[in-house]
Design a protein around this motif. Structure first.
Motif, PDB file in Angstrom:
ATOM      1  N   PHE A 177       0.783  -1.251  -0.106  1.00 19.48           N
ATOM      2  CA  PHE A 177      -0.062  -0.032  -0.082  1.00 19.48           C
ATOM      3  C   PHE A 177       0.798   1.244  -0.061  1.00 19.48           C
ATOM      4  O   PHE A 177       0.436   2.222  -0.724  1.00 19.48           O
ATOM      5  N   GLU A 178       1.972   1.274   0.799  1.00 21.67           N
ATOM      6  CA  GLU A 178       2.648   2.536   1.065  1.00 21.67           C
ATOM      7  C   GLU A 178       3.493   2.813  -0.143  1.00 21.67           C
ATOM      8  O   GLU A 178       3.481   3.918  -0.752  1.00 21.67           O
ATOM      9  N   ALA A 179       4.060   1.681  -1.132  1.00 27.54           N
ATOM     10  CA  ALA A 179       4.689   1.494  -2.457  1.00 27.54           C
ATOM     11  C   ALA A 179       3.735   2.190  -3.450  1.00 27.54           C
ATOM     12  O   ALA A 179       4.075   2.919  -4.290  1.00 27.54           O
ATOM     13  N   ARG A 182     -12.542 -10.899   4.269  1.00 25.15           N
ATOM     14  CA  ARG A 182     -11.365 -12.161   4.490  1.00 25.15           C
ATOM     15  C   ARG A 182     -10.680 -11.916   3.099  1.00 25.15           C
ATOM     16  O   ARG A 182     -11.198 -12.160   2.069  1.00 25.15           O
ATOM     17  N   ILE A 183      -9.390 -11.779   3.196  1.00 22.38           N
ATOM     18  CA  ILE A 183      -8.380 -11.969   2.178  1.00 22.38           C
ATOM     19  C   ILE A 183      -7.730 -13.115   2.363  1.00 22.38           C
ATOM     20  O   ILE A 183      -6.843 -13.264   3.200  1.00 22.38           O
ATOM     21  N   PRO A 184      -7.692 -14.032   1.330  1.00 22.04           N
ATOM     22  CA  PRO A 184      -7.176 -15.443   1.599  1.00 22.04           C
ATOM     23  C   PRO A 184      -5.729 -15.493   1.283  1.00 22.04           C
ATOM     24  O   PRO A 184      -4.988 -14.492   0.627  1.00 22.04           O
ATOM     25  N   PRO A 185      -4.792 -16.288   1.604  1.00 28.25           N
ATOM     26  CA  PRO A 185      -3.513 -16.575   1.255  1.00 28.25           C
ATOM     27  C   PRO A 185      -3.107 -16.530  -0.240  1.00 28.25           C
ATOM     28  O   PRO A 185      -4.057 -16.909  -0.975  1.00 28.25           O
ATOM     29  N   ALA A 186      -2.373 -15.513  -0.608  1.00 26.50           N
ATOM     30  CA  ALA A 186      -1.865 -15.409  -1.818  1.00 26.50           C
ATOM     31  C   ALA A 186      -0.651 -14.600  -1.944  1.00 26.50           C
ATOM     32  O   ALA A 186      -0.160 -14.032  -0.922  1.00 26.50           O
ATOM     33  N   ARG A 224      -3.198 -10.253  -3.200  1.00 29.78           N
ATOM     34  CA  ARG A 224      -3.791  -9.733  -1.820  1.00 29.78           C
ATOM     35  C   ARG A 224      -4.088  -8.148  -2.090  1.00 29.78           C
ATOM     36  O   ARG A 224      -5.220  -7.695  -1.729  1.00 29.78           O
ATOM     37  N   PHE A 225      -2.882  -7.527  -2.763  1.00 35.70           N
ATOM     38  CA  PHE A 225      -3.139  -5.936  -2.981  1.00 35.70           C
ATOM     39  C   PHE A 225      -4.510  -5.905  -3.788  1.00 35.70           C
ATOM     40  O   PHE A 225      -5.340  -4.861  -3.439  1.00 35.70           O
ATOM     41  N   ALA A 226      -4.513  -6.459  -4.879  1.00 34.57           N
ATOM     42  CA  ALA A 226      -5.599  -6.300  -5.799  1.00 34.57           C
ATOM     43  C   ALA A 226      -7.002  -6.649  -5.175  1.00 34.57           C
ATOM     44  O   ALA A 226      -8.088  -5.895  -5.162  1.00 34.57           O
ATOM     45  N   ALA A 227      -7.012  -7.605  -4.142  1.00 33.90           N
ATOM     46  CA  ALA A 227      -8.219  -8.038  -3.637  1.00 33.90           C
ATOM     47  C   ALA A 227      -8.540  -7.147  -2.590  1.00 33.90           C
ATOM     48  O   ALA A 227      -9.840  -6.612  -2.291  1.00 33.90           O
ATOM     49  N   ALA A 228      -7.679  -6.377  -1.840  1.00 36.32           N
ATOM     50  CA  ALA A 228      -7.806  -5.433  -0.899  1.00 36.32           C
ATOM     51  C   ALA A 228      -8.384  -4.116  -1.542  1.00 36.32           C
ATOM     52  O   ALA A 228      -9.562  -3.512  -0.985  1.00 36.32           O
ATOM     53  N   LEU A 229      -7.565  -3.613  -2.612  1.00 33.38           N
ATOM     54  CA  LEU A 229      -8.366  -2.393  -3.210  1.00 33.38           C
ATOM     55  C   LEU A 229      -9.693  -2.656  -3.855  1.00 33.38           C
ATOM     56  O   LEU A 229     -10.440  -1.658  -3.460  1.00 33.38           O
ATOM     57  N   ALA A 230     -10.024  -3.893  -4.197  1.00 38.47           N
ATOM     58  CA  ALA A 230     -11.498  -4.113  -4.669  1.00 38.47           C
ATOM     59  C   ALA A 230     -12.478  -3.906  -3.398  1.00 38.47           C
ATOM     60  O   ALA A 230     -13.508  -3.545  -3.498  1.00 38.47           O
TER      61      ALA A 230
END
Length: 179
Positions: free
Chosen positions: A21-23, A160-164, A169-175
């Motif tokens: 996220f910071e990057a 929930r963001i599953p292991p990946a 995970r970044f794409a899933a979090a943004l969505a």
């Protein structure tokens, strides 16, 4: 300002995702517990959480960082944990939540300080011990269950963001955040 909580048990990969996220240019607020552990260790005390004021010190630093971030110009801020995580920690350690912790959790809920959707990273399936992380995988799994229960009790919706890998995970979090 939209304040998002990123949480999960030790070993879930929060730090890597927070760095992603910071990057990408998002403002982040570091985990208070890790910093307090480092300070406690530097002072020569190895039992990080045995002090009677450890939980109150943690929640006070979390509150101070949240209030400081309110003055940032960013539209979105990602918080590595919240006072609800501190509540879960107190429960996991078998301690009753202190009056200060109760007041802070009530405040953040009443004021809607954080977004109601919380990003919960599922465990990766292994633990890499560090100075701050001295927990077994089994204990981390139990701690995760306490986290889930605490957030649900306070009315948050866990995404929930599953292991990946970190990019997935970044794409899933943004969505999940609508970004």
């Amino acid at each position: 300002m939209r304040r998002f909580i990123l949480t999960g048990a030790p070993g879930a990969g929060k730090t890597a995702l927070l760095r992603r996220f910071e990057a990408a240019g998002y403002a982040v607020v570091e985990e208070a517990a890790t910093d307090l552990i480092a300070l406690t260790t530097a002072r020569g005390h190895q039992q990080h959480w045995d002090g009677p004021d450890a939980i109150d010190n943690l929640v006070a630093l979390q509150r101070a960082r949240q209030i400081r971030a309110d003055y940032w110009p960013d539209d979105v801020v990602i918080f590595d944990r919240s006072p609800i995580c501190t509540w879960a920690l107190a429960e996991f350690m078998g301690r009753a939540p202190s009056p200060g912790l109760v007041a802070e959790c009530e405040r953040i809920v009443a004021e809607g300080v954080y977004e109601p959707r919380v990003l919960l990273l599922d465990l990766l399936g292994f633990i890499t011990p560090t100075e701050a992380r001295r927990i077994t995988l089994a204990d981390s799994q139990a701690f995760e269950a306490v986290h889930v229960a605490a957030y649900e009790r306070f009315g948050f919706e866990l995404i929930r963001i599953p292991p990946a890998d970190v990019e997935t995970r970044f794409a899933a979090a943004l969505a999940a955040m609508g970004l």
